[in-house]
Design an enzyme around this catalytic site. Structure first.
Site, PDB file in Angstrom:
ATOM      1  N   LYS A 110      -7.560   5.338  11.027  1.00 38.26           N
ATOM      2  CA  LYS A 110      -7.531   3.883  11.142  1.00 38.26           C
ATOM      3  C   LYS A 110      -7.658   3.445  12.604  1.00 38.26           C
ATOM      4  O   LYS A 110      -8.130   2.347  12.890  1.00 38.26           O
ATOM      5  CB  LYS A 110      -6.231   3.317  10.561  1.00 38.26           C
ATOM      6  CG  LYS A 110      -5.918   3.715   9.127  1.00 38.26           C
ATOM      7  CD  LYS A 110      -6.909   3.160   8.126  1.00 38.26           C
ATOM      8  CE  LYS A 110      -6.413   3.208   6.695  1.00 38.26           C
ATOM      9  NZ  LYS A 110      -6.211   4.559   6.155  1.00 38.26           N
TER      10      LYS A 110
HETATM   11  C1  LIG Z   1      -6.504   5.009   4.859  1.00 35.98           C
HETATM   12  C2  LIG Z   1      -6.582   6.473   4.706  1.00 35.98           C
HETATM   13  C3  LIG Z   1      -7.437   7.068   3.771  1.00 35.98           C
HETATM   14  C4  LIG Z   1      -8.280   6.243   2.810  1.00 35.98           C
HETATM   15  O1  LIG Z   1      -9.270   5.519   3.471  1.00 35.98           O
HETATM   16  P1  LIG Z   1      -9.985   4.273   2.738  1.00 35.98           P
HETATM   17  O2  LIG Z   1     -10.838   3.667   3.768  1.00 35.98           O
HETATM   18  O3  LIG Z   1      -8.876   3.369   2.266  1.00 35.98           O
HETATM   19  O4  LIG Z   1     -10.740   4.831   1.592  1.00 35.98           O
HETATM   20  C5  LIG Z   1      -7.503   8.447   3.737  1.00 35.98           C
HETATM   21  N1  LIG Z   1      -6.746   9.218   4.551  1.00 35.98           N
HETATM   22  C6  LIG Z   1      -5.906   8.683   5.457  1.00 35.98           C
HETATM   23  C7  LIG Z   1      -5.091   9.583   6.311  1.00 35.98           C
HETATM   24  C8  LIG Z   1      -5.796   7.297   5.580  1.00 35.98           C
HETATM   25  O5  LIG Z   1      -4.961   6.776   6.490  1.00 35.98           O
END
Ligand SMILES: *Cc1c(COP(=O)(O)O)cnc(C)c1O
Length: 499
Positions: A110
């Site tokens: 993120k």
């Molecule tokens: C948010 C997240 C995901 C999923 O990503 P999306 O964009 O919601 O599909 C997978 N792994 C981790 C560690 C995340 O923080």
């Protein structure tokens, strides 16, 4: 460059799409037309560093932003990452690569977007002449919340409030959020699961009453969730960068197809890969990996999205414990031939009946472009264990889910007659193993460890992998946020926070 809503006729600039977050009709903003990256630009990008590559991709969507300023913002954002490369590609075996997106300030992917979004948003407000304070309201399944808090803390003209499901995040995720520094931040736990949080936050965004209450206080709402195009755009860049790294390390030739496996929750990360493909990146298959909450697996295989009778499971990959996958709406819009009325109808059906389905030709297109699979908890544990034992490569549980499904995909190719040789595979690694120490320690040893920091210590002894400073220091930080409310009280908390 203009953006349109997936549900209607709204047409806005990039700045407006970012500042508004969601379209007024409840739809999501999508580019009016996908910009393309030319062969000549691909060649030029080979020699660029990560921020320069990202600037090239982003400037195509945000052409009203000053190019040099955008590049400076990207350089500043990615300077916060370890080791000088924000998105390193690591070879683990022949034809199998890991795209490590977790070297940022909060140790999950993120950060790739949330270190950049504050610039896109603040600059967007300036471009639009907006003087009010912007309130970022975020529903999180764990990682977005922390990354958004870190990205927006102490930024001028912005306040940020994060809500998370009380029992739906890992201990480390909770600690990361509740110890957050900054004068303009608030964190509230909600009794319920992530979907409850997300649904209530969406309702607040759509409520004229809520908006008026905030307007009286000279505040306007915006979102940092992955429904905001400002979250998606920076994610498109790393698919290009991974591809270019494969070319420069002579693993592939320019133009060869590459497959990507993405551990998926809200369908944001994998959608960014799909967008990269629309921009001209030679992408083969997109492998969508889910955990036990495998609503997406069923949808991509059968063309029916159905949450009506589905239990919600808490898993060791909490950031993927999601049943209502918001960004899927953007894919539906493309698959339907950009039919806004049909997309709106399907989204309405999801709210009313908990399901919708797609037409046969849409399903055919899905099957050509995607492969979908899921990993049970045992599958995930086994995969993390086996991968460490065989290659000495530690993975977090989300990445473990992805790796398990990537291997199933390769097996499925072998079983075809005649067997199909797989394209090079990039597995997207979305979090540091240290962010989920209990689950990772259990996977590696079969033993439990209650204390997160003891877990970190032991994983470090086992793997010799460096422990991120940002996780080490949390141990000594005071808990600042302890409020826990039911979902219907979220807006009250918002008002308390903004005063
Ligand atoms: C948010 C997240 C995901 C999923 O990503 P999306 O964009 O919601 O599909 C997978 N792994 C981790 C560690 C995340 O923080």
């Amino acid at each position: 460059m203009y953006f349109i809503s997936t549900r209607g006729n709204e047409r806005v600039t990039g700045a407006e799409a970012v500042v508004q977050g969601l379209a007024k009709d409840g739809g999501l903003f999508v580019p009016e037309k996908f910009p393309s990256v030319s062969a000549e630009e691909m060649e030029r990008m080979l020699a660029m560093d990560y921020p320069e590559r990202a600037a090239l991709v982003l400037s195509k969507y945000f052409d009203e932003y000053d190019k040099d300023e955008l590049l400076s913002a990207l350089k500043a954002a990615y300077a916060q990452f370890d080791d000088g490369d924000a998105a390193p590609l690591v070879k683990v075996e022949n034809g199998m690569f890991m795209l490590e997106l977790y070297h940022g300030p909060t140790c999950a992917f993120k950060d790739m977007a949330l270190t950049v979004l504050p610039y896109l948003l603040r600059k967007g407000c300036d471009l639009l002449g907006i003087k009010e304070t912007v309130l970022i309201l975020v529903a999180t399944s764990g990682d977005t919340g922390k990354a958004a808090l870190e990205g927006f803390r102490d930024r001028e003209g912005v306040k940020i409030m994060v809500v998370y499901p009380d029992d739906g995040v890992s201990k480390m995720q909770k600690l990361q959020m509740c110890t957050q520094d900054g004068e303009n931040v608030n964190v509230v736990a909600v009794k319920g699961n992530f979907d409850d949080c997300q649904t209530t936050v969406k309702r607040i965004f759509h409520s004229e009453e809520c908006k008026e209450e905030l307007a009286k206080r000279n505040i306007r709402l915006s979102s940092a969730n992955s429904i905001n195009f400002g979250r998606l755009a920076p994610q498109i860049a790393y698919y290009f960068s991974a591809y270019l790294d494969l070319v420069s390390s002579e693993q592939i030739k320019m133009g060869d197809k590459v497959d990507f496996t993405v551990p998926t929750g809200n369908f944001g990360n994998i959608l960014a890969a799909y967008y990269a493909k629309q921009m001209g990146l030679p992408v083969g298959r997109l492998v969508c990996a889910s955990n036990r909450n495998n609503v997406l697996t069923d949808f991509l295989l059968r063309g029916v999205y159905d949450v009506s009778k589905r239990p919600f499971f808490k898993t060791m990959s909490p950031s993927m414990d999601i049943l209502i996958s918001s960004n899927l709406e953007r894919l539906l819009f493309e698959l339907s031939g950009r039919d806004a009325a049909l997309t709106a109808e399907r989204m309405e059906s999801l709210v009313k009946t908990g399901k919708y389905s797609v037409r046969a030709e849409e399903l055919k297109s899905i099957r050509e472009q995607f492969y979908a699979g899921y990993a049970s908890e045992d599958d995930t544990v086994d995969c993390v264990y086996e991968f460490f034992t065989e290659y000495g490569y530690p993975m977090d549980p989300h990445t473990g889910v992805a790796m398990f499904v990537a291997e199933r995909y390769h097996e499925s190719l072998e079983k075809e007659t005649p067997p199909v040789t797989p394209a090079p595979m990039v597995v997207v690694s979305t979090a540091s193993p240290y962010k989920f120490p209990q689950a990772v320690y259990y996977a590696l040893t079969g033993n439990d460890v209650k204390d997160s920091f003891k877990g970190i210590k032991r994983i470090n002894l086992l793997t010799a992998m460096k422990v991120p400073e940002s996780l080490k220091e949390i141990r000594y930080k005071p808990i600042r946020f302890k409020t826990s409310v039911s979902a219907d009280k979220i807006f009250e908390e918002v008002l308390k926070f903004v005063g």
